[in-house]
Design a protein around this motif. Structure first.
Motif, PDB file in Angstrom:
ATOM      1  N   TYR A  39       0.588  -1.162   0.279  1.00 32.67           N
ATOM      2  CA  TYR A  39       0.051  -0.074  -0.211  1.00 32.67           C
ATOM      3  C   TYR A  39       1.172   1.209  -0.142  1.00 32.67           C
ATOM      4  O   TYR A  39       0.333   2.628  -0.432  1.00 32.67           O
ATOM      5  CB  TYR A  39      -1.213  -0.308   1.680  1.00 32.67           C
ATOM      6  CG  TYR A  39      -2.323  -0.988   0.478  1.00 32.67           C
ATOM      7  CD1 TYR A  39      -3.258  -0.166   0.231  1.00 32.67           C
ATOM      8  CD2 TYR A  39      -2.435  -2.294   1.016  1.00 32.67           C
ATOM      9  CE1 TYR A  39      -4.176  -1.306  -1.012  1.00 32.67           C
ATOM     10  CE2 TYR A  39      -3.556  -3.054   0.356  1.00 32.67           C
ATOM     11  CZ  TYR A  39      -4.604  -2.193  -0.510  1.00 32.67           C
ATOM     12  OH  TYR A  39      -5.387  -3.116  -0.698  1.00 32.67           O
ATOM     13  N   ARG A  40       1.587   1.212   0.847  1.00 31.43           N
ATOM     14  CA  ARG A  40       2.858   2.259   0.563  1.00 31.43           C
ATOM     15  C   ARG A  40       3.389   1.985  -1.230  1.00 31.43           C
ATOM     16  O   ARG A  40       2.905   3.776  -1.614  1.00 31.43           O
ATOM     17  CB  ARG A  40       4.016   2.389   1.051  1.00 31.43           C
ATOM     18  CG  ARG A  40       4.335   1.953   2.244  1.00 31.43           C
ATOM     19  CD  ARG A  40       5.888   2.185   2.908  1.00 31.43           C
ATOM     20  NE  ARG A  40       5.854   1.224   4.445  1.00 31.43           N
ATOM     21  CZ  ARG A  40       5.804   0.433   4.771  1.00 31.43           C
ATOM     22  NH1 ARG A  40       6.567  -0.540   3.859  1.00 31.43           N
ATOM     23  NH2 ARG A  40       5.580   0.465   6.312  1.00 31.43           N
ATOM     24  N   GLN A  41       3.065   1.396  -2.298  1.00 29.26           N
ATOM     25  CA  GLN A  41       3.354   1.674  -3.534  1.00 29.26           C
ATOM     26  C   GLN A  41       1.652   1.829  -3.969  1.00 29.26           C
ATOM     27  O   GLN A  41       2.078   2.963  -4.449  1.00 29.26           O
ATOM     28  CB  GLN A  41       3.913   0.750  -4.249  1.00 29.26           C
ATOM     29  CG  GLN A  41       4.820   0.128  -4.100  1.00 29.26           C
ATOM     30  CD  GLN A  41       5.600  -1.550  -4.349  1.00 29.26           C
ATOM     31  OE1 GLN A  41       5.168  -1.407  -5.921  1.00 29.26           O
ATOM     32  NE2 GLN A  41       5.206  -2.407  -3.918  1.00 29.26           N
ATOM     33  N   VAL A  42       0.418   1.969  -3.871  1.00 26.37           N
ATOM     34  CA  VAL A  42      -0.818   1.967  -4.099  1.00 26.37           C
ATOM     35  C   VAL A  42      -0.539   3.902  -3.389  1.00 26.37           C
ATOM     36  O   VAL A  42      -1.140   4.826  -4.329  1.00 26.37           O
ATOM     37  CB  VAL A  42      -2.151   1.271  -3.356  1.00 26.37           C
ATOM     38  CG1 VAL A  42      -2.712   2.000  -3.644  1.00 26.37           C
ATOM     39  CG2 VAL A  42      -1.434  -0.652  -4.526  1.00 26.37           C
ATOM     40  N   PHE A  43      -0.515   4.135  -2.702  1.00 29.03           N
ATOM     41  CA  PHE A  43      -0.621   5.253  -2.181  1.00 29.03           C
ATOM     42  C   PHE A  43       0.735   6.701  -2.419  1.00 29.03           C
ATOM     43  O   PHE A  43       0.674   7.693  -2.628  1.00 29.03           O
ATOM     44  CB  PHE A  43      -0.604   5.859  -0.554  1.00 29.03           C
ATOM     45  CG  PHE A  43      -1.869   5.019   0.089  1.00 29.03           C
ATOM     46  CD1 PHE A  43      -2.829   5.788   0.440  1.00 29.03           C
ATOM     47  CD2 PHE A  43      -1.882   3.888   0.898  1.00 29.03           C
ATOM     48  CE1 PHE A  43      -4.250   5.694   1.031  1.00 29.03           C
ATOM     49  CE2 PHE A  43      -2.791   4.194   1.640  1.00 29.03           C
ATOM     50  CZ  PHE A  43      -4.028   4.879   1.222  1.00 29.03           C
ATOM     51  N   ALA A  44       1.563   5.795  -2.794  1.00 28.61           N
ATOM     52  CA  ALA A  44       2.803   7.084  -3.442  1.00 28.61           C
ATOM     53  C   ALA A  44       2.855   7.712  -2.373  1.00 28.61           C
ATOM     54  O   ALA A  44       3.532   8.679  -2.652  1.00 28.61           O
ATOM     55  CB  ALA A  44       1.812   8.176  -4.369  1.00 28.61           C
ATOM     56  N   THR A  45       3.923   6.709  -1.345  1.00 25.44           N
ATOM     57  CA  THR A  45       4.778   7.190   0.014  1.00 25.44           C
ATOM     58  C   THR A  45       5.667   6.559   0.574  1.00 25.44           C
ATOM     59  O   THR A  45       5.625   5.565   0.337  1.00 25.44           O
ATOM     60  CB  THR A  45       3.083   7.514   0.641  1.00 25.44           C
ATOM     61  OG1 THR A  45       4.173   8.167   1.959  1.00 25.44           O
ATOM     62  CG2 THR A  45       2.422   6.232   1.270  1.00 25.44           C
ATOM     63  N   THR A 170       0.472  10.794  -3.003  1.00 29.45           N
ATOM     64  CA  THR A 170       0.195  11.191  -0.853  1.00 29.45           C
ATOM     65  C   THR A 170       1.417  12.312  -0.774  1.00 29.45           C
ATOM     66  O   THR A 170       1.757  13.567  -0.019  1.00 29.45           O
ATOM     67  CB  THR A 170       0.346  10.273  -0.493  1.00 29.45           C
ATOM     68  OG1 THR A 170      -0.707   8.994  -0.932  1.00 29.45           O
ATOM     69  CG2 THR A 170       0.529  10.101   1.419  1.00 29.45           C
ATOM     70  N   ASP A 171       2.554  11.699  -1.102  1.00 31.53           N
ATOM     71  CA  ASP A 171       3.941  12.306  -0.597  1.00 31.53           C
ATOM     72  C   ASP A 171       4.807  13.381  -1.254  1.00 31.53           C
ATOM     73  O   ASP A 171       4.344  15.144  -0.762  1.00 31.53           O
ATOM     74  CB  ASP A 171       5.418  11.096  -0.449  1.00 31.53           C
ATOM     75  CG  ASP A 171       5.941  10.368   0.405  1.00 31.53           C
ATOM     76  OD1 ASP A 171       4.157   9.686   1.367  1.00 31.53           O
ATOM     77  OD2 ASP A 171       6.213   9.779   0.615  1.00 31.53           O
ATOM     78  N   ALA A 172       4.029  13.460  -2.368  1.00 36.57           N
ATOM     79  CA  ALA A 172       4.235  15.006  -3.575  1.00 36.57           C
ATOM     80  C   ALA A 172       3.588  15.614  -3.390  1.00 36.57           C
ATOM     81  O   ALA A 172       4.106  17.157  -3.450  1.00 36.57           O
ATOM     82  CB  ALA A 172       3.711  14.790  -4.957  1.00 36.57           C
TER      83      ALA A 172
END
Length: 404
Positions: A39-45, A170-172
């Protein structure tokens, strides 16, 4: 083919039948850890605390707000549909003072209006719905993180209806807490709420840990207010998912399996490819509906990729059309809420249904039902218009669940 829940991917349904194991079986805890990484990859975080809240997407929403807010806190909520009102209600139940920034249904809230409200109120939290399925409008998020942080606020985003099918970073975009659900673009059943929490938000949650919960030692600094919920206390859920595996509740094992498979399916196809597939399906559906003589509802520049609303033609029985589609063709579409109830239909193209054959079949069936209901629709126009969109985007017709 409504606004959700939609058909689950067969691979996800198969994962639900995986045998249960003990809560601290090494395979179980390894699956939890693997799911966090997926889910880190799905959320981009890169957020360490990316995990699941057991319950439907609303459990994730409540966990976020009850863990971030204390009585007396100020919250700014952009409202452009039903689910902005839901965030306001939940925040009020937390004892917060809610300040709404409204846009007419069918439009997004301008970033300038959000900026003015945040600067004036200086809230603890800016809480926003990304894609409000009641209006099918997506709120642009790119500027909101900077706006919130400039004034010392956290940014919470409800991405229940958008994650997986719309661009999401998410992060960007500097999002602090994001929650979602499986039953929309993630192609799973309702019952698990993926969540990701930034370090900034983790500090706020961590500061509210209570002595009574056994997480902090007596004498350590704690908040003057306890979190109102035990089950939805993100501080305790973090410790359950973290390396200490502190017992909090019995993990919803089968939903864990389903959530993991939802993420695996997306990442196997490719996150960007899935988003492109949703956009192509949504654009094809919108073009087909317009070709059938139906007026698209709302600001199309801010339409969600995975659901489109159309105005119901005068003289056409709204519920009668939906009933005939379901009875005669096995296709379900939705109406809407509040001021839009009975005025629009909402047609989804998400998850495993964001595919060419599902779009074309729905348009062909709707044309037949509309004609019987007295609406004049050009023969084959809907399917032709959708095919034209797909012809322009051959790379976005992906194989999904065994169907092209």
């Amino acid at each position: 083919m409504g606004p959700g829940p939609v058909n689950a991917d067969p691979r996800v349904l198969r994962a639900l039948s995986t045998p249960l194991v003990g809560q601290y079986d090494p395979w179980m805890t390894a699956t939890m850890t693997e799911t966090m990484g997926l889910y880190r990859q799905v959320f981009a975080t890169e957020n360490e605390w990316t995990m699941l809240v057991d319950g439907t997407s609303r459990a994730g929403i409540e966990a976020a707000l009850v863990s971030l807010l204390e009585p007396g806190d100020d919250v700014v909520v952009p409202v452009f549909g039903r689910f902005g009102h839901l965030l306001s209600e939940i925040a009020e139940r937390c004892g917060a003072r809610v300040h709404q920034v409204e846009a007419p249904w069918g439009q997004a809230v301008p970033a300038s209006a959000v900026r003015e409200a945040v600067a004036r109120v200086r809230p603890a939290v800016l809480a926003v719905v990304h894609g409000d399925t009641s209006t099918t409008i997506a709120q642009p998020l790119e500027e909101l993180g900077a706006i919130a942080h400039e004034h010392g606020a956290l940014l919470y985003v409800d991405a229940t209806a958008s994650l997986g099918g719309n661009p999401f970073e998410t992060d960007a975009w500097e999002l602090d807490v994001v929650t979602a659900g499986l039953q929309k673009c993630l192609a799973g059943p309702p019952g698990s709420a993926p969540i990701t929490i930034s370090p900034r938000a983790t500090e706020v949650i961590d500061a509210r840990r209570s002595v009574e919960a056994g997480i902090r030692e007596p004498g350590e600094e704690t908040s003057s207010r306890r979190i109102a919920s035990n089950y939805l206390d993100l501080a305790q859920i973090i410790d359950y998912w973290g390396p200490r595996r502190l017992n909090h509740h019995t993990e919803a094992t089968s939903m864990l399996y389903a959530a993991r498979e939802c993420a695996r399916v997306i990442l196997q196809e490719g996150r960007d490819a899935v988003i492109a597939r949703h956009r192509a399906a949504g654009d094809a559906m919108a073009a087909g509906l317009a070709a059938l003589g139906l007026a698209l509802y709302g600001d199309q520049a801010h339409r969600m990729a995975n659901v489109v609303a159309v105005e119901i033609p005068a003289g056409v029985p709204a519920d009668g059309v939906r009933t005939a589609l379901l009875a005669d063709f096995g296709i379900e579409i939705g109406t809407s809420f509040g001021p839009l109830h009975g005025k629009v239909w909402r047609i989804g193209t998400m998850g495993v249904n964001a595919r060419k054959d599902a779009v074309l079949t729905t348009l062909a069936a709707l044309e037949q039902v509309l004609r019987r209901a007295g609406h004049t629709a050009p023969s084959g126009a809907g399917v032709d218009a959708a095919l034209a969109v797909y012809a322009e985007r051959p790379a976005e017709v992906a194989t999904v669940g065994g169907h092209a």
